[in-house]
Design a protein around this motif. Structure first.
Motif, mmCIF file in Angstrom:
data_model
loop_
_atom_site.group_PDB
_atom_site.id
_atom_site.type_symbol
_atom_site.label_atom_id
_atom_site.label_comp_id
_atom_site.label_asym_id
_atom_site.label_seq_id
_atom_site.Cartn_x
_atom_site.Cartn_y
_atom_site.Cartn_z
ATOM 1 N N LYS A 97 2.160 10.846 6.224
ATOM 2 C CA LYS A 97 1.822 9.483 6.516
ATOM 3 C C LYS A 97 3.027 8.511 6.031
ATOM 4 O O LYS A 97 3.814 8.546 5.326
ATOM 5 C CB LYS A 97 0.788 9.052 5.562
ATOM 6 N N LYS A 98 3.041 7.578 7.077
ATOM 7 C CA LYS A 98 4.066 6.509 7.022
ATOM 8 C C LYS A 98 3.348 5.015 6.502
ATOM 9 O O LYS A 98 2.247 4.940 6.790
ATOM 10 C CB LYS A 98 4.695 6.258 8.317
ATOM 11 N N GLN A 99 4.078 4.418 5.503
ATOM 12 C CA GLN A 99 3.703 2.981 5.441
ATOM 13 C C GLN A 99 4.762 2.240 4.970
ATOM 14 O O GLN A 99 5.854 2.439 4.416
ATOM 15 C CB GLN A 99 2.708 3.206 4.073
ATOM 16 N N LYS A 100 4.565 0.839 5.291
ATOM 17 C CA LYS A 100 5.388 -0.120 5.053
ATOM 18 C C LYS A 100 5.978 -0.346 3.793
ATOM 19 O O LYS A 100 4.925 -0.370 2.838
ATOM 20 C CB LYS A 100 5.072 -1.512 5.516
ATOM 21 N N ALA A 101 7.199 -0.420 3.316
ATOM 22 C CA ALA A 101 7.731 -0.822 2.058
ATOM 23 C C ALA A 101 6.839 -2.175 1.463
ATOM 24 O O ALA A 101 6.812 -3.281 2.398
ATOM 25 C CB ALA A 101 9.035 -1.003 1.899
ATOM 26 N N GLY A 102 6.524 -2.402 0.199
ATOM 27 C CA GLY A 102 5.921 -3.263 -0.221
ATOM 28 C C GLY A 102 4.454 -3.295 -0.039
ATOM 29 O O GLY A 102 3.714 -4.090 -0.723
ATOM 30 N N THR A 103 3.825 -2.468 0.543
ATOM 31 C CA THR A 103 2.302 -2.269 0.838
ATOM 32 C C THR A 103 1.661 -0.982 0.218
ATOM 33 O O THR A 103 0.321 -0.833 0.537
ATOM 34 C CB THR A 103 2.007 -2.274 2.345
ATOM 35 N N ILE A 104 2.374 -0.424 -0.529
ATOM 36 C CA ILE A 104 1.905 0.967 -1.054
ATOM 37 C C ILE A 104 1.540 0.585 -2.585
ATOM 38 O O ILE A 104 0.394 1.359 -2.886
ATOM 39 C CB ILE A 104 3.300 1.964 -1.089
ATOM 40 N N GLY A 105 1.842 0.062 -3.519
ATOM 41 C CA GLY A 105 1.556 -0.216 -4.685
ATOM 42 C C GLY A 105 0.471 -1.112 -4.671
ATOM 43 O O GLY A 105 -0.320 -1.576 -3.594
ATOM 44 N N ASN A 106 -0.085 -1.431 -6.073
ATOM 45 C CA ASN A 106 -1.245 -2.683 -6.052
ATOM 46 C C ASN A 106 -0.929 -3.967 -5.473
ATOM 47 O O ASN A 106 -1.749 -4.711 -5.151
ATOM 48 C CB ASN A 106 -1.549 -2.814 -7.615
ATOM 49 N N ASN B 87 -2.835 5.346 -15.466
ATOM 50 C CA ASN B 87 -3.559 4.107 -15.238
ATOM 51 C C ASN B 87 -2.766 2.758 -15.308
ATOM 52 O O ASN B 87 -2.927 1.759 -16.025
ATOM 53 C CB ASN B 87 -4.700 4.010 -16.173
ATOM 54 N N LEU B 88 -1.505 2.971 -14.439
ATOM 55 C CA LEU B 88 -0.380 1.687 -14.434
ATOM 56 C C LEU B 88 -0.640 0.876 -13.256
ATOM 57 O O LEU B 88 -0.995 1.634 -12.071
ATOM 58 C CB LEU B 88 0.628 2.408 -14.690
ATOM 59 N N TYR B 89 -0.355 -0.281 -13.349
ATOM 60 C CA TYR B 89 -0.143 -0.892 -11.987
ATOM 61 C C TYR B 89 1.249 -0.444 -11.341
ATOM 62 O O TYR B 89 2.196 -0.294 -12.262
ATOM 63 C CB TYR B 89 -0.251 -2.494 -12.281
ATOM 64 N N VAL B 90 1.428 -0.841 -10.161
ATOM 65 C CA VAL B 90 2.714 -0.537 -9.316
ATOM 66 C C VAL B 90 2.900 -2.083 -8.537
ATOM 67 O O VAL B 90 2.156 -2.254 -7.832
ATOM 68 C CB VAL B 90 2.691 0.430 -8.442
ATOM 69 N N ILE B 91 4.066 -2.635 -8.969
ATOM 70 C CA ILE B 91 4.471 -3.891 -8.224
ATOM 71 C C ILE B 91 5.629 -3.622 -7.655
ATOM 72 O O ILE B 91 6.905 -3.511 -8.270
ATOM 73 C CB ILE B 91 4.806 -4.846 -9.313
ATOM 74 N N GLN C 196 16.340 0.654 0.790
ATOM 75 C CA GLN C 196 15.992 1.964 0.825
ATOM 76 C C GLN C 196 14.782 2.164 -0.105
ATOM 77 O O GLN C 196 14.630 1.587 -1.338
ATOM 78 C CB GLN C 196 16.911 3.345 0.289
ATOM 79 N N VAL C 197 13.597 2.814 0.405
ATOM 80 C CA VAL C 197 12.207 2.741 -0.384
ATOM 81 C C VAL C 197 12.555 3.787 -1.358
ATOM 82 O O VAL C 197 13.082 4.689 -1.423
ATOM 83 C CB VAL C 197 11.051 3.164 0.436
ATOM 84 N N ALA C 198 11.955 3.333 -2.687
ATOM 85 C CA ALA C 198 11.879 4.301 -4.055
ATOM 86 C C ALA C 198 11.066 5.399 -3.642
ATOM 87 O O ALA C 198 10.359 5.381 -2.624
ATOM 88 C CB ALA C 198 11.614 3.418 -5.128
ATOM 89 N N ASN C 199 11.162 6.504 -4.778
ATOM 90 C CA ASN C 199 10.243 7.581 -4.526
ATOM 91 C C ASN C 199 8.734 7.373 -4.885
ATOM 92 O O ASN C 199 8.198 7.436 -5.890
ATOM 93 C CB ASN C 199 10.733 8.857 -5.486
ATOM 94 N N MET C 200 8.028 6.632 -3.910
ATOM 95 C CA MET C 200 6.863 6.323 -4.101
ATOM 96 C C MET C 200 5.721 7.265 -4.331
ATOM 97 O O MET C 200 4.634 7.247 -4.765
ATOM 98 C CB MET C 200 6.184 5.314 -3.013
ATOM 99 N N ASP C 201 5.942 8.575 -3.654
ATOM 100 C CA ASP C 201 5.127 9.723 -3.908
ATOM 101 C C ASP C 201 4.857 9.866 -5.617
ATOM 102 O O ASP C 201 3.849 9.951 -6.097
ATOM 103 C CB ASP C 201 5.625 10.820 -3.314
ATOM 104 N N ALA C 202 6.078 10.207 -6.164
ATOM 105 C CA ALA C 202 6.105 10.370 -7.462
ATOM 106 C C ALA C 202 5.632 9.141 -8.183
ATOM 107 O O ALA C 202 4.882 9.385 -9.400
ATOM 108 C CB ALA C 202 7.406 10.750 -8.016
ATOM 109 N N ILE C 203 5.896 8.063 -8.007
ATOM 110 C CA ILE C 203 5.703 6.768 -8.791
ATOM 111 C C ILE C 203 4.100 6.485 -8.588
ATOM 112 O O ILE C 203 3.466 6.201 -9.648
ATOM 113 C CB ILE C 203 6.318 5.542 -8.291
ATOM 114 N N MET C 204 3.775 6.887 -7.374
ATOM 115 C CA MET C 204 1.998 6.567 -7.431
ATOM 116 C C MET C 204 1.226 7.672 -8.150
ATOM 117 O O MET C 204 0.151 7.554 -8.737
ATOM 118 C CB MET C 204 1.671 6.520 -5.902
#
Length: 387
Positions: free
Chosen positions: A173-182, A152-156, A137-145
């Protein structure tokens, strides 16, 4: 009834035997064992599937995490925040690179990194966040990004367990897990939703410059043979494993759907039992679907993990084994309590959810070949024992 497997790779192989064997035969007949054509073909296929500009294959998922951090140029002492409740590889590579791991608690429903705990952990030394998309299950990427942009942090993204999952942002918007962060990383360990027949991994990014750096790192720091431009490692996906993955990738969505169907069976069977908490799906930052909706694509159920709330978890673990039902406890010891990663900065009061989970979680058989007869036997056995 067939023997129940935690992961039935033999049954899965039987259905794709011809495609897998043809790929392996192609490698054997050409002797292109390292960086052969199938590696590049699989790379392109995965880029298309993920809709990401760059996939860089490597030797395993742990290497993928380490190489991603090397590629970002993180320096000794930089703080990297990640979840306390996960496999050790995530924190292992942080420590190996002499970075400073900062472990934080997780969300009680999703088991992914807790956003409030993440915010509190940020200091002037923080340079990166590693969200782990745990159990599929994907983490809360809205908040993380948003947090990463603010500070000014990297997301891995540690996507070792969630390849194939989608994240739906608040804007739809939909996006595949693993392609959202840096940068994102994954493992192709055999039991993964997309697994090879040995070790394998990959790194994903849409950043052209970062991709170029990482391609050098995986190959001893070379872009031209015997000219070493960056400090690198030897981490390559071999051609046979690439061939296996190329044969399996067209089936990945089907594999994920089969796992969701098994998870729905489990959830429905346990729905009325007050001693069992079933896993929740989460289609975006705010919406939980307790019964795994018909169009679910946010959870790929690498693991199906229950919480047993009446103190019988350990006894259930043994009882199921006695009944021929494989199961596992992921994870029995929190990372902050592991001998290798203890730190005086941590207080037990900082990890209430993690400390609860290590006492209550149990993972059931989950794979693409589960049959209703097996699922009925598993669920009835559990309900009769738990009460």
């Amino acid at each position: 009834m067939k023997k129940i497997q935690m992961v039935d790779l033999q049954g899965q192989y039987a259905k794709i035997k011809e495609d897998v064997n043809n790929s392996i035969e192609q490698v054997l007949s050409t002797s292109a064992y390292i960086n052969g054509p199938l590696v590049h073909e699989f790379q392109k296929d995965l880029e298309k599937y993920l809709d990401v500009k760059h996939v860089i294959p490597c030797a395993n998922g742990t290497d993928a995490l380490q190489i991603a951090m090397m590629g970002l140029g993180l320096e000794q002492g930089d703080e990297v925040i990640t979840a306390d409740f996960t496999f050790a590889a995530t924190v292992e590579v942080i420590a190996l690179l002499k970075l400073t791991p900062v472990l934080v608690d997780v969300d009680a429903k999703t088991f992914n990194i807790d956003i409030d705990a993440l915010k509190k952990a940020i200091t002037p030394k923080t340079k990166a966040i590693v969200p782990v998309h745990l159990f599929g299950q994907v983490a809360n990427m809205d908040a993380i990004m948003e947090i990463a942009k603010e500070h000014n942090l990297y997301v891995i993204e540690d996507n070792a367990q969630a390849i194939g999952a989608n994240y739906t942002f608040k804007n739809g918007k939909k996006q595949k897990a693993g392609t959202i962060g840096n940068v994102g990383t994954t493992s192709f360990f055999p039991s993964k939703n997309l697994g090879c027949y040995g070790d394998g991994g990959a790194i994903f990014t849409n950043d052209d410059k970062l991709a170029h750096t990482i391609r050098g790192i995986v190959n001893h720091g070379m872009y031209t043979r015997y000219y070493h431009d960056v400090v690198g490692v030897n981490s390559r996906l071999d051609s046979i494993q690439a061939g296996v993955l190329k044969a399996k990738l067209p089936n990945l969505n089907e594999y994920c759907n089969a796992r969701r169907n098994a998870a729905r069976f489990y959830n429905n069977a346990f729905a009325e039992n007050s001693n069992i908490i079933t896993p929740t799906a989460k289609s975006n930052a705010t919406n939980h679907c307790n019964q795994i909706c018909d169009v679910c694509d946010c959870h790929v159920f690498h693991q199906y993990t229950l919480q047993i709330t009446n103190g019988k978890r350990d006894a259930l673990h043994k009882h199921l084994l006695d009944k021929g039902i494989p199961n596992a406890i992921y994870y029995p010891v929190a990372l902050h309590a592991q001998k290798a990663y203890t730190d005086k900065r941590y207080n037990e009061s900082d990890f209430p959810v993690t400390n609860q989970l290590i006492e209550t979680v149990i993972s059931l058989p989950m794979h693409t070949e589960l049959e209703n007869e097996q699922l009925e036997f598993i669920t009835k056995t559990i309900i009769n024992f738990v009460g």
